[in-house]
Each structure stands twice: as structure tokens, then as C-alpha cells.
Design an enzyme around this catalytic site. Structure first.
Site, mmCIF file in Angstrom:
data_model
loop_
_atom_site.group_PDB
_atom_site.id
_atom_site.type_symbol
_atom_site.label_atom_id
_atom_site.label_comp_id
_atom_site.label_asym_id
_atom_site.label_seq_id
_atom_site.Cartn_x
_atom_site.Cartn_y
_atom_site.Cartn_z
ATOM 1 N N LYS A 35 0.835 -1.213 0.000
ATOM 2 C CA LYS A 35 0.000 0.000 0.000
ATOM 3 C C LYS A 35 0.869 1.262 0.000
ATOM 4 C CE LYS A 35 -3.796 -0.245 2.219
ATOM 5 N NZ LYS A 35 -4.746 -0.443 3.316
ATOM 6 N N ARG A 105 -3.617 2.790 8.600
ATOM 7 C CA ARG A 105 -3.892 1.492 7.949
ATOM 8 C C ARG A 105 -2.617 0.658 7.872
ATOM 9 N NH1 ARG A 105 -8.625 1.989 4.320
ATOM 10 N NH2 ARG A 105 -9.299 4.152 4.246
ATOM 11 N N GLY A 114 -8.189 -7.419 4.873
ATOM 12 C CA GLY A 114 -9.040 -7.631 6.038
ATOM 13 C C GLY A 114 -8.382 -8.340 7.194
ATOM 14 N N MET A 116 -5.616 -7.380 8.961
ATOM 15 C CA MET A 116 -5.033 -6.516 9.992
ATOM 16 C C MET A 116 -5.923 -5.297 10.226
ATOM 17 S SD MET A 116 -0.999 -6.894 9.104
ATOM 18 C CE MET A 116 -1.246 -6.645 7.360
ATOM 19 N N ARG A 360 -3.495 -1.608 -6.298
ATOM 20 C CA ARG A 360 -2.703 -2.835 -6.142
ATOM 21 C C ARG A 360 -3.103 -3.786 -7.255
ATOM 22 N NH1 ARG A 360 -5.679 -4.702 -0.554
ATOM 23 N NH2 ARG A 360 -7.785 -4.847 -1.373
ATOM 24 N N HIS A 476 -2.670 -43.964 -0.351
ATOM 25 C CA HIS A 476 -3.017 -44.673 -1.593
ATOM 26 C C HIS A 476 -4.164 -43.979 -2.306
ATOM 27 C CE1 HIS A 476 -5.322 -47.726 -3.889
ATOM 28 N NE2 HIS A 476 -4.102 -48.072 -4.286
ATOM 29 N N ARG A 582 3.055 -48.112 -13.337
ATOM 30 C CA ARG A 582 3.062 -49.078 -12.234
ATOM 31 C C ARG A 582 2.383 -50.363 -12.718
ATOM 32 N NH1 ARG A 582 0.912 -44.190 -10.304
ATOM 33 N NH2 ARG A 582 2.111 -43.111 -8.686
ATOM 34 N N ARG A 638 7.827 -49.622 -14.560
ATOM 35 C CA ARG A 638 8.376 -50.188 -13.327
ATOM 36 C C ARG A 638 7.939 -51.640 -13.198
ATOM 37 N NH1 ARG A 638 6.602 -47.546 -7.728
ATOM 38 N NH2 ARG A 638 4.729 -48.784 -8.085
ATOM 39 N N GLU A 766 14.968 -44.798 -4.290
ATOM 40 C CA GLU A 766 13.968 -44.530 -3.256
ATOM 41 C C GLU A 766 14.444 -44.931 -1.868
ATOM 42 O OE1 GLU A 766 10.459 -46.910 -4.276
ATOM 43 O OE2 GLU A 766 11.757 -48.127 -5.532
ATOM 44 N N SER A 785 15.356 -42.726 -11.661
ATOM 45 C CA SER A 785 14.087 -42.045 -11.415
ATOM 46 C C SER A 785 13.911 -41.993 -9.906
ATOM 47 C CB SER A 785 12.933 -42.813 -12.066
ATOM 48 O OG SER A 785 11.717 -42.163 -11.810
ATOM 49 N N GLY A 787 12.121 -41.942 -6.733
ATOM 50 C CA GLY A 787 10.783 -42.217 -6.189
ATOM 51 C C GLY A 787 10.657 -41.473 -4.873
ATOM 52 N N THR A 788 10.294 -40.202 -4.952
ATOM 53 C CA THR A 788 10.381 -39.344 -3.763
ATOM 54 C C THR A 788 9.317 -39.654 -2.713
ATOM 55 O OG1 THR A 788 9.180 -37.640 -5.001
ATOM 56 C CG2 THR A 788 11.576 -37.448 -4.898
ATOM 57 N N ASN A 789 8.264 -40.400 -3.078
ATOM 58 C CA ASN A 789 7.306 -40.810 -2.032
ATOM 59 C C ASN A 789 8.016 -41.711 -1.021
ATOM 60 O OD1 ASN A 789 5.439 -39.497 -3.608
ATOM 61 N ND2 ASN A 789 4.398 -41.346 -4.304
ATOM 62 N N ASP A 790 8.630 -42.801 -1.521
ATOM 63 C CA ASP A 790 9.316 -43.734 -0.623
ATOM 64 C C ASP A 790 10.628 -43.164 -0.109
ATOM 65 O OD1 ASP A 790 7.467 -45.691 -0.380
ATOM 66 O OD2 ASP A 790 8.370 -47.101 -1.777
ATOM 67 N N CYS A 852 9.628 -39.258 -10.074
ATOM 68 C CA CYS A 852 8.290 -39.760 -10.408
ATOM 69 C C CYS A 852 7.391 -39.854 -9.182
ATOM 70 C CB CYS A 852 8.379 -41.118 -11.091
ATOM 71 S SG CYS A 852 9.160 -42.384 -10.067
ATOM 72 N N TYR A 872 13.820 -34.415 -16.193
ATOM 73 C CA TYR A 872 12.362 -34.379 -16.287
ATOM 74 C C TYR A 872 11.732 -34.597 -14.919
ATOM 75 C CZ TYR A 872 12.331 -39.507 -15.885
ATOM 76 O OH TYR A 872 12.474 -40.795 -15.436
#
Length: 897
Positions: A35, A105, A114, A116, A360, A476, A582, A638, A766, A785, A787-790, A852, A872
């Protein structure tokens, strides 16, 4: 003077604006807040801005460092700025004859509408009110004074707003007055007495009369509101760091409530809901800004075009005040061209004179953001790359899925985790087979489960949406739903699911099988009944902007897909291949599961091979369909990953059915299930460990892949690109053994068919050990590749299915800034990815690197992958456009820095 105070002793804290000049400008947003920076910029542009000054965000930081005290050098700077403001306005602060009133203000560098506190009409006391009455009329003066007492008492003194509303309502009832506008000056004088009595009773001291005391009280209240609950919540939801702080803007008041030649309003230079180039806004004659917000009176449209669109009978500003309207249009056009973005304007008309109170970049829907960005690029206001940066990747969720209409009425039953975006309406079912059967008959269904497992895949695919009582953002249900583009709400606490009875209960309410509910996967809401929906439109501007994004990015984008429908969806959304197919999901098909179970129940290799021979043509057919759709795009497939127990029945009833079909006894089936039981199956006999102990499984899958690739090459003349991925590798020797299995099958198929195709064998990284030993593993791996989940599970030692129970607490306490299963933990898991990438490339300079896991569709994680130099990312089909745009943002942001 303490260390903290000394540190701040020499700083400039206060920046003036107005009268055609300013100490700051728009580039100083971090210091002056949005502002303050924009008020300074408008003043420098020569626009009609009431004069004032900004106390910088650095004061906010110092205020909290000094334990809610101010630097000693601040007060003299405020005094000097106030004296300059008096000179510019020709009025005196606290002058009973010609009082200067100010607004106080907030103004953070990121817009927090809204969240603050604000105080208007500050500087009034008994003497100043009398002086104002002589200049502007008694009713106006004393209405302004009572508004100030009410607002100041609430914001600064902490007295409930309702306390004053109650006093006002009681007074009006006694006098037989319906509306505030019917109150006379004498009425307001009596209300002021009542208000002051209430303050003294509540606080034990009178309402402050000294304008300087009032000013510092308001300044402290605004700085204090940076840490109020709603501001903290808003910052968390919008990723705004607490250390940014807020500025405070003190500005000479201008009054839109001086009569029929005065007004107040808000305008947008384009329609914020759809992006149309219509001057969009509302105004009220004879009102202050808070009247518009409070909804006491219904505002009128600004332009005739907008009035006609709404069918409004109220006179637009264009006709009520044509000269003011023409000036406002000129100002709006000037600001849009100057800022090169759609602007949100606040203005006041005082006795026929226009004043600009704020500009703004306007908040807008994703659809409006898209249209405005493309339109402005075509108009030459911005470049194509700037247009790409105007649309945030996360906003695309609103464009890729059906959404709930903004005007819809919501009867919310329960709120869970917003696990997969989009919205769906359907009848409640509790059983996956039943979901499939109902869907086959043309029914829209919502699958409601305690939690889902791979066996539910058919019902999940058939359902329009999914709700689970348990599970987190990468459970899952969440992962599969995102892959299918199904809206999903997970971890809906308080949801009691009784599948056998065909009912779920929540907060004393009961919903039965067949009842209609609506799922909003973007908010996590589950609602009773059918709620109105809006379908996405991905043509036109969407395609244009995505083409610009593709031209800007370096990172390739693939999709996680294993069905023809998923693959086709991914290609239509712009995927450049499959990054994760998969194969286990293919095994759960009704025709195949008996053979899979027969293979598992076999006690020798010959028995397993007999079952695998029957599965081979089915697997080959799966891959043929995928290769046919992909044409020359690569497909990373896989090999079987989950533990074998997942394919066996779990209930006694299912055990009996399978035993009968398999020709074995129930006891034998139970014995085999018991043999396969593991205490921690996700860290047990799965992935490459299955291939090492049962190489015939991987042999069958590899042969199916290469036979399918050759068949499609012969059929289409295209050259499929299979990339065979070995999961859960921890050592180089595991990969070496299984690569030999794959290579042997490739040679055999190529020799049998006389067709040779290029292919790659690589692995999924992984496990932390695999990341650390990536240099060794790269000797046999043509690609990694991640496997960032595991990898997240095994690095943090947290189960992604159970983490929802405590991760929110961890986020609230700042232990994790974000859920690490949603946004990659860059310091821990990310460090392993960087290490593996570096060591892999040292061994094999041309190694292909991608991720992946679910992080492949998260914008912050995509930016990390770009910086790390991966080739990728791969994500759910419906997140492919999000990843494409995020990759473009990463590349463009890097080139700007």
C-alpha cells in the site's frame, strides 16, 4: 541502550508521500509494504493522492525485536512527518478550528485483505469535533466522531464492536428510529456520551482526547495486528513469511460522506471473475469506505456497461458524476499501463473532487488470470514470458477440473484433507465392486471408505469422487485419485464409516448408501446433496499460454500412468512420455487376479511359470495399448513392486471364493498368506527383492514389454522407447543381476522377431543407501528415477499413510515448513537427490535423471528439480499442465536473477 536498540539507531523509518512528490516508489515494496509503495508511486505520477507518510516494515521487525517497544529515533521522525502533513493539507492535527483527521492502515508487502487493523477519522476529540462541525456540518462531524470512538475502542482498546452496536440499537429502539441515516446531530451527540461512558466503565479511564496519544495507540494496534490469529492463519495459507512484517500508513482523511456530491468506491480495471475488459466496480454516494464493506447499503455499479450486465436499476457513477467518472477512467487506464497489470483501486470523491486511496494488483480467479495475461501480451503491455509468470502453477487446478459454482449453497457434512482437486456429485457407495457395478449402469457414484488399497482400483476408477476417513495427502487414495483426475477428500476426521450397514455418520448426522453427496477436492469439503458445478474449458487462451510456457522451460514433463485412459489424458495435457507405469495395478484386473494368486500359491518355479505364461499375453496387451498412444514418446515401466500379500484375499468369505477357484484348501491359502505376512511390508519382500527371489516374474514382464514394443513398431512404423525400471534397489549387485534378466529377454525377443529397438534399463532411487551409492549403481543404470514418495518415507522414517495424524502439529510448530509428502524436503531428501545426481553423473555423464513421486506435480518441488539439473519430472496426468507451467516459471525466474 541495548544491543537491539543500537542496531536500529541510525535508520530512516518514515517516508512521506503526496503533493506530487514522495520519498519512496513502487520498487520499495519490501520496505514500504504494497500500500505504501503504491501510494508513493501514484503521488509521483501526479495522481490525486491525499498526503501522508508510511512507517516502514523495518519498524515492525524492530518492534518485535525490542519486545513491543519502538526505536528511540522513530518518534522524532513521526513528529517531522506529521508537521509536513499539516503543511501539505493546510490543517492542524488537534487544531479545534481546522482539524486534520487521519486514517491509520496496515500495508504488508503481500496483500492481506481484512487480516489486519485499520482506524479512520483519527484526531477527533470534543474540541476538534466542534471545529469540524463548523466547517462541514454538525451531523457529519458527530457521525464521524462516533464512528471513530467505536472503531478506535475496538481496534486499539480491545472493546467488542458489539458493545457499541448494542448501545446504538437500544437508543434507536427507544427513539423509534430505523436507520442510521435517520439519526440527527443531536442523536449522535447522545450516542457519543453513551459510548464514552461504556469505555470508561470497561477500562476504568476515559476515552483518550489527546490526538498524539490516539495516533500512537493506533500505530501500535496495527503493528500488533501482524501477530493476530487471523493474520497468522492467512500467512500460513498463503506462504507469507512472518519476518516480512507490515508497514503503517498514516494519511489525511478525505470524506465521501459530505453529501450528494461525495462518494466512495472500489474499482477493477478488468473483471476479476472472468478477465473481460470491463471497468468493474461499485460505489456509494454520501458514504465512507466501511459502509461499502459492512453491507448496510447496496452499492451501485460504476459503469453503464456493468450496470446493464447486472440488470441494475441504480444510476452508475458514469451517469451520477460523469466528470468524476471520466477522471477515474483516465486514472485507471494510467495505472494499468504503468503497472502493466489489472489494478484494484480504492477511491473517494469529496465534494466533487476525486482522491485515490489505493492501487494494487487485483485478486482474480484462475480463469481471469489466464485471460488477462494472454490479452495483455496480445495488447503489447507485457511479453509472452511475463504472461507466463502472471499465472501461478497452483491456479491451474481451478482450470483443469470441474469446480463448484461460486454462488452454490453448501451443506457441509465434514472437512478433510484436499487430496485431489476438482468436484463431483454422486450417490454414496461403500464397496469398490458395487461402485463399478453402479457406474456400469450409468450411475454417478462417490466411493466412501475407511481407507483404500490397491484392490479398490476398479471401484476408484469407476467413481466420480473418493472420500476416506483415514490417510494423508499421499495415501493410496490420494495418489491414485490424483493420477485418475478424481476429486478426493482424505483423512476426514470424525467420519464413522460402517460399510456393512451401508451408512456413514458424522457430527450426529447419518448418510446412507444411495444418498447423494458432493465432494470438493480443492477445499476438502464433503457436502450433502447435489451442488451446482462449473465444467473446465481448456481451449483458446489456455493452449496459447501453455505453448508460451513450453517454449520457456528446460525441464521435460512426463506423466505417471498405467491405463490407456490415463495415458491418453496425459498426452492430451502435454506429457512428453510416461515417467512411471506401475505394472502392479494391471494385476488386479478380474481376469488376471486368479492367475496372479495361482502364481503366488505355487510352491515351485514350474508352477509359477505356468501362471506367468497365462499372464504374459495380458501384460503384452497392456503395453501395446500404451505404446500405441505414446507413439515415439518414452515410457518408463516399473517392474512389479508391492509385496505379494497385497494380491491375496483378506476376508474369510474372499478366502473361500479364491480357494474354490484355485483348487486349494482354505487352510492351504491361509498358510500361504501367513507365510507371506510381514510386520512392515513396505520395507520387506518387495521391489527388486521379488525379482531376485522370483526372477521368472521379471522375465515375464520384460518379455511382455519388448514383445509389445516390437508389435507396435511393426504395426505403426513408429519406434516405441521402453525404459525398464527396477524398483527399490539398494546395491549395485541387485541391479546388475536384474539388468541381466531384462537384457536376456530383450535379446531373445529381438532375435525371435528380427526387430531391434533402443531401450534403457535403470532404477528407482527410493532408499537413502541407493542415493549415497549412486556412483556404483550408475555403472549399470542408464537412468535414475527418484521415487520421492518412498525416499521421503525412508529418509524421515515416517509412514506416509499414517503421518496425517501428527504432521499438521509439526507444521504448526514450524518443525516442517510444509508437509514433506506434498512439497519435497529440500534440506534432507533434496540433499540426497542432489548427491545421487552428482555421483551418478560422475560415473555416467549422460545418465538420464527424473523424479516420479507425487512431488513431480508440486510447483516448489519442480523448481528444485530445475535447479538441481534433472532432465524431467513425472506426475499425475491432471497435474501435467501445472508441472509444465512450474518448469517455465523456474527457468524464467532463473534467467531474471
Amino acid at each position: 541502550m541495548g544491543e537491539a536498540a543500537l542496531k536500529h539507531a541510525e535508520e530512516t523509518w518514515v517516508y512521506a508521500f503526496g503533493g506530487g512528490t514522495a520519498d519512496g516508489d513502487a520498487s520499495m515494496k519490501n520496505l514500504l509494504g504494497g500500500k505504501g509503495a503504491n501510494l508513493a508511486e501514484m503521488a509521483k505520477l501526479g495522481l490525486p493522492v491525499p498526503p501522508g507518510f508510511t512507517i516502514s516494515t523495518a519498524v515492525c521487525t524492530a518492534y518485535y525485536e525490542l519486545e513491543r517497544e519502538y526505536p528511540a529515533t522513530l518518534a522524532p521522525q513521526v513528529d517531522q512527518a506529521l508537521a509536513d502533513l499539516e503543511k501539505k493539507s493546510g490543517k492542524g492535527f488537534g487544531d479545534p478550528e481546522n482539524p486534520l483527521l487521519v486514517s491509520v492502515r496496515s500495508g504488508a508487502r503481500a496483500s492481506m485483505p481484512g487480516m489486519m487493523d485499520t482506524v479512520l477519522n483519527l484526531g477527533l476529540n470534543e474540541a476538534a469535533a466542534a471545529g469540524l462541525a463548523k466547517k462541514a456540518g454538525e451531523r457529519f462531524a458527530y457521525d464521524s466522531y462516533r464512528r471513530f470512538i467505536q472503531m478506535y475502542s475496538n481496534v486499539v482498546l480491545g472493546i467488542s464492536h458489539d458493545e457499541f452496536e448494542h448501545l446504538l440499537d437500544e437508543y434507536k429502539d427507544r427513539q423509534g428510529i430505523d436507520l442510521d441515516t435517520d439519526m440527527s446531530a443531536d442523536d449522535w451527540k447522545k450516542i457519543i456520551v453513551l459510548y464514552k461512558e461504556a469505555v470508561e466503565k470497561e477500562l476504568g479511564k476515559p476515552f483518550p482526547e489527546d490526538p498524539k496519544e490516539q495516533l500512537w495507540g493506533a500505530i501500535s494496534a496495527v503493528f500488533g495486528s501482524w501477530m493476530n490469529d487471523r493474520a497468522i492463519t492467512y500467512r500460513k495459507l498463503n506462504d507469507i513469511p512472518a519476518e516480512w512484517g507490515t508497514a503503517v500508513n498514516v494519511q489525511a482523511m478525505v470524506f465521501g460522506n459530505l453529501g450528494e456530491t461525495s462518494a466512495t468506491g472500489v474499482a477493477f480495471t478488468r473483471d476479476p471473475s472472468n478477465g473481460d475488459p470491463i471497468f468493474y466496480g461499485e460505489y456509494l454516494i454520501n458514504a465512507q469506505g466501511e459502509d461499502v464493506v459492512a453491507g448496510i447499503r447496496t452499492p451501485a455499479p460504476i459503469s453503464r456497461e456493468r450496470a446493464d450486465t447486472l440488470g441494475s436499476e441504480d444510476a452508475p457513477l458514469e451517469e451520477a458524476m460523469p466528470e468524476v467518472y471520466a477522471q477515474l477512467r483516465d486514472v485507471a487506464n494510467t495505472l494499468e499501463r504503468h503497472y502493466k497489470d489489472m489494478q484494484d483501486l480504492e477511491f473517494t470523491v469529496e465534494d466533487g473532487h476525486l482522491y485515490m486511496l489505493q492501487t494494487r494488483s487485483g485478486k482474480r480467479t484462475a480463469a481471469a488470470a489466464l485471460k488477462i495475461a494472454v490479452d495483455m501480451a496480445r495488447e503489447g503491455l507485457i511479453t509472452e514470458n511475463e504472461a507466463v509468470l502472471r499465472l501461478m502453477p497452483a491456479q491451474l487446478d481451478q482450470l483443469l477440473h470441474p469446480t463448484i459454482s461460486e454462488d452454490a449453497t453448501r451443506d457441509v457434512l465434514v472437512v478433510g484433507l484436499p487430496a485431489s482437486p476438482g468436484a463431483a456429485v454422486g450417490k454414496v457407495v461403500f464397496d469398490s465392486d458395487e461402485a463399478f457395478q453402479w457406474a456400469e449402469k450409468g450411475e454417478d457414484v462417490i466411493l466412501v471408505r475407511v481407507e483404500t488399497s490397491p484392490e479398490d482400483i476398479k471401484g476408484m476408477h469407476a467413481a466420480r469422487g473418493i472420500v476416506t476417513a483415514r490417510g494423508g495427502m499421499t495415501s493410496h487414495a490420494a495418489v491414485v485419485a490424483r493420477g485418475m483426475g478424481r476429486p478426493c477428500v482424505c483423512g476426514a476426521g470424525g467420519l464413522q464409516v460402517d460399510g456393512k450397514a451401508g451408512v456413514f455418520r458424522v457430527m450426529g448426522r447419518e448418510v446412507k448408501k444411495g444418498d447423494v453427496i458432493t465432494v470438493d477436492g480443492a477445499t476438502g469439503q464433503v457436502m450433502l446433496g447435489a451442488v451446482d458445478m462449473v465444467q473446465p474449458d481448456l481451449s483458446g487462451d489456455f493452449g496459447t499460454l501453455m505453448a508460451w510456457a513450453d517454449a520457456a522451460r528446460r525441464l521435460k514433463v512426463r506423466a505417471n500412468a498405467e491405463t490407456p485412459l490415463d495415458t491418453q489424458t496425459a498426452v492430451e495435457f502435454g506429457a512428453e512420455g510416461i515417467g512411471l507405469c506401475r505394472t502392479e495395478h494391471m494385476f488386479f484386473d478380474e481376469e488376471r487376479i486368479p492367475e496372479v494368486r495361482a502364481m503366488i500359491l505355487s510352491n515351485d518355479v514350474a508352477g509359477r511359470r505356468a501362471s506367468l505364461d497365462k499372464l504374459l499375453p495380458m501384460q503384452r496387451g497392456d503395453f501395446e495399448e500404451i505404446f500405441r498412444i505414446l507413439e515415439d514418446r518414452p515410457a518408463t515401466i516399473r517392474l512389479l513392486d508391492p509385496p505379494l500379500h497385497e494380491f491375496l484375499p483378506h476376508t474369510d468369505e474372499d478366502m473361500e471364493d479364491v480357494a474354490k477357484a484355485s483348487g486349494v484348501s482354505v487352510e492351504e491359502l491361509k498358510r500361504r498368506a501367513s507365510d507371506l505376512h510381514e510386520s512392515n511390508p513396505m520395507l520387506g519382500h518387495r521391489g527388486c527383492r521379488l525379482g531376485i527371489t522370483y526372477p521368472e516374474i521379471y522375465e515375464m514382464q520384460a518379455r511382455a514389454i519388448f514383445e509389445a514394443a516390437v508389435n507396435i513398431a511393426n504395426e505403426t512404423g513408429r519406434k516405441p522407447v521402453p525404459e525398464v525400471m527396477i524398483p527399490l534397489v539398494a546395491t549395485h549387485r541387485e541391479l546388475q543381476i536384474l539388468k541381466d534378466v531384462v537384457d536376456t529377454q530383450a535379446k531373445a525377443v529381438f532375435a525371435e522377431t528380427g526387430v531391434t529397438l533402443d531401450y534403457l534399463v535403470g532404477t528407482m532411487i527410493e532408499l537413502p543407501r541407493a542415493a549415497l551409492r549412486a556412483g556404483d549403481i550408475a555403472q549399470s543404470a542408464a537412468f535414475f528415477s527418484f521415487g520421492t514418495n518412498d525416499l521421503t518415507q525412508t529418509t524421515l522414517g515416517i509412514s506416509r499413510d499414517d503421518a496425517g495424524r501428527f504432521l499438521k502439529v509439526y507444521e504448526d510448530k514450524g518443525i516442517y515448513e510444509k508437509d514433506p509428502f506434498v512439497t519435497l524436503d529440500q534440506e534432507g531428501v533434496g540433499e540426497l537427490v542432489k548427491t545421487a545426481a552428482e555421483r551418478g553423473r560422475n560415473t555416467r555423464p549422460g545418465i538420464k535423471l527424473g523424479i516420479c513421486g507425487e512431488h513431480g506435480g508440486d510447483p516448489a518441488s519442480v523448481a528444485f528439480c530445475h535447479r538441481t539439473g534433472l532432465d524431467y519430472v513425472s506426475c499425475s496426468p491432471y497435474r501435467v499442465p501445472i508441472a509444465r507451467l512450474a518448469a517455465a516459471h523456474a527457468a524464467l525466474s532463473e534467467s531474471d536473477s
